[in-house]
Design a protein around this motif. Sequence first.
Motif, mmCIF file in Angstrom:
data_model
loop_
_atom_site.group_PDB
_atom_site.id
_atom_site.type_symbol
_atom_site.label_atom_id
_atom_site.label_comp_id
_atom_site.label_asym_id
_atom_site.label_seq_id
_atom_site.Cartn_x
_atom_site.Cartn_y
_atom_site.Cartn_z
ATOM 1 N N LEU A 3 1.291 -7.655 -1.539
ATOM 2 C CA LEU A 3 2.226 -6.751 -2.211
ATOM 3 C C LEU A 3 1.915 -6.558 -3.695
ATOM 4 O O LEU A 3 2.038 -5.449 -4.219
ATOM 5 C CB LEU A 3 3.660 -7.264 -2.054
ATOM 6 C CG LEU A 3 4.229 -7.199 -0.640
ATOM 7 C CD1 LEU A 3 5.595 -7.891 -0.589
ATOM 8 C CD2 LEU A 3 4.322 -5.764 -0.147
ATOM 9 N N LEU A 4 1.525 -7.624 -4.384
ATOM 10 C CA LEU A 4 1.353 -7.550 -5.839
ATOM 11 C C LEU A 4 -0.074 -7.262 -6.298
ATOM 12 O O LEU A 4 -0.268 -6.787 -7.416
ATOM 13 C CB LEU A 4 1.843 -8.839 -6.496
ATOM 14 C CG LEU A 4 3.320 -9.163 -6.323
ATOM 15 C CD1 LEU A 4 3.669 -10.445 -7.047
ATOM 16 C CD2 LEU A 4 4.203 -8.013 -6.780
ATOM 17 N N VAL A 5 -1.052 -7.563 -5.455
ATOM 18 C CA VAL A 5 -2.444 -7.354 -5.859
ATOM 19 C C VAL A 5 -3.074 -6.202 -5.076
ATOM 20 O O VAL A 5 -3.535 -5.228 -5.667
ATOM 21 C CB VAL A 5 -3.272 -8.651 -5.688
ATOM 22 C CG1 VAL A 5 -4.724 -8.416 -6.030
ATOM 23 C CG2 VAL A 5 -2.692 -9.777 -6.542
ATOM 24 N N TRP A 28 -4.666 -0.305 -3.910
ATOM 25 C CA TRP A 28 -4.915 0.560 -2.757
ATOM 26 C C TRP A 28 -4.184 1.896 -2.914
ATOM 27 O O TRP A 28 -4.763 2.949 -2.693
ATOM 28 C CB TRP A 28 -4.494 -0.149 -1.472
ATOM 29 C CG TRP A 28 -4.724 0.666 -0.244
ATOM 30 C CD1 TRP A 28 -5.934 1.004 0.305
ATOM 31 C CD2 TRP A 28 -3.727 1.252 0.583
ATOM 32 N NE1 TRP A 28 -5.740 1.767 1.434
ATOM 33 C CE2 TRP A 28 -4.389 1.932 1.636
ATOM 34 C CE3 TRP A 28 -2.339 1.260 0.548
ATOM 35 C CZ2 TRP A 28 -3.712 2.610 2.618
ATOM 36 C CZ3 TRP A 28 -1.664 1.938 1.552
ATOM 37 C CH2 TRP A 28 -2.347 2.613 2.567
ATOM 38 N N THR A 29 -2.901 1.844 -3.318
ATOM 39 C CA THR A 29 -2.134 3.082 -3.464
ATOM 40 C C THR A 29 -2.634 3.935 -4.631
ATOM 41 O O THR A 29 -2.465 5.155 -4.612
ATOM 42 C CB THR A 29 -0.626 2.799 -3.637
ATOM 43 O OG1 THR A 29 -0.436 1.931 -4.742
ATOM 44 C CG2 THR A 29 -0.036 2.198 -2.375
ATOM 45 N N SER A 30 -3.260 3.294 -5.622
ATOM 46 C CA SER A 30 -3.805 4.064 -6.744
ATOM 47 C C SER A 30 -5.195 4.624 -6.424
ATOM 48 O O SER A 30 -5.763 5.368 -7.224
ATOM 49 C CB SER A 30 -3.879 3.201 -8.002
ATOM 50 O OG SER A 30 -4.904 2.230 -7.871
ATOM 51 N N ASP A 70 -14.588 -2.891 -2.944
ATOM 52 C CA ASP A 70 -14.992 -3.477 -1.660
ATOM 53 C C ASP A 70 -14.540 -4.933 -1.519
ATOM 54 O O ASP A 70 -14.097 -5.344 -0.448
ATOM 55 C CB ASP A 70 -16.508 -3.387 -1.485
ATOM 56 C CG ASP A 70 -16.973 -1.951 -1.264
ATOM 57 O OD1 ASP A 70 -16.142 -1.107 -0.892
ATOM 58 O OD2 ASP A 70 -18.175 -1.691 -1.467
ATOM 59 N N ALA A 71 -14.639 -5.705 -2.595
ATOM 60 C CA ALA A 71 -14.263 -7.126 -2.534
ATOM 61 C C ALA A 71 -12.767 -7.286 -2.259
ATOM 62 O O ALA A 71 -12.361 -8.122 -1.451
ATOM 63 C CB ALA A 71 -14.646 -7.830 -3.829
ATOM 64 N N ALA A 90 -8.293 -8.285 1.477
ATOM 65 C CA ALA A 90 -7.054 -7.797 2.084
ATOM 66 C C ALA A 90 -7.152 -7.801 3.610
ATOM 67 O O ALA A 90 -6.220 -8.214 4.302
ATOM 68 C CB ALA A 90 -6.724 -6.398 1.575
ATOM 69 N N ILE A 91 -8.289 -7.379 4.125
ATOM 70 C CA ILE A 91 -8.471 -7.366 5.580
ATOM 71 C C ILE A 91 -8.425 -8.782 6.142
ATOM 72 O O ILE A 91 -7.790 -9.035 7.167
ATOM 73 C CB ILE A 91 -9.784 -6.640 5.953
ATOM 74 C CG1 ILE A 91 -9.624 -5.137 5.677
ATOM 75 C CG2 ILE A 91 -10.165 -6.887 7.406
ATOM 76 C CD1 ILE A 91 -10.920 -4.355 5.736
#
Length: 133
Positions: free
Chosen positions: A82-84, A89-91, A96-97, A102-103
């Motif tokens: 949520l915070l990182v 992502w939304t911006s 890639d890292a 996240a995945i």
Amino acid sequence: MGEVSLLRLYLLRLGYLIVVVGLGLNVWPEIINRSGSWELMEGVVQCMLLAFWSLCVLGLRYPLQVLPVLLWEVAWKTVWLLLVALPVWTSGQIDDATMEMAISILWVVIFPFLIPWRFVFANYVKKRGNLWA
């Protein structure tokens, strides 16, 4: 322990098993095949993962007693997502890292379905705490 069905205990053990196998395949080779020393944060991460792995091995036998470890795992991964990850992502600026991390962290989505939440609420929210003095 009568509050949690045998099925829920086995589902919880499945969660611990996923961690034990998954981390075992990733962390142990890193530790066994290590040559030289780690950078500071890499060493911290590897040691924390090894400790988490060890506690999850205990969780196979004592699933309810080790439950706070899974709650911590769900909490920190949810906060990180949520915070990182979500803001970058939304911006549209995710690299890639961060996407790879996240995945790998998204595996956490299975644990809320395995955790016996009524037990958590009864024993960690509703139950009276220990005396302070």
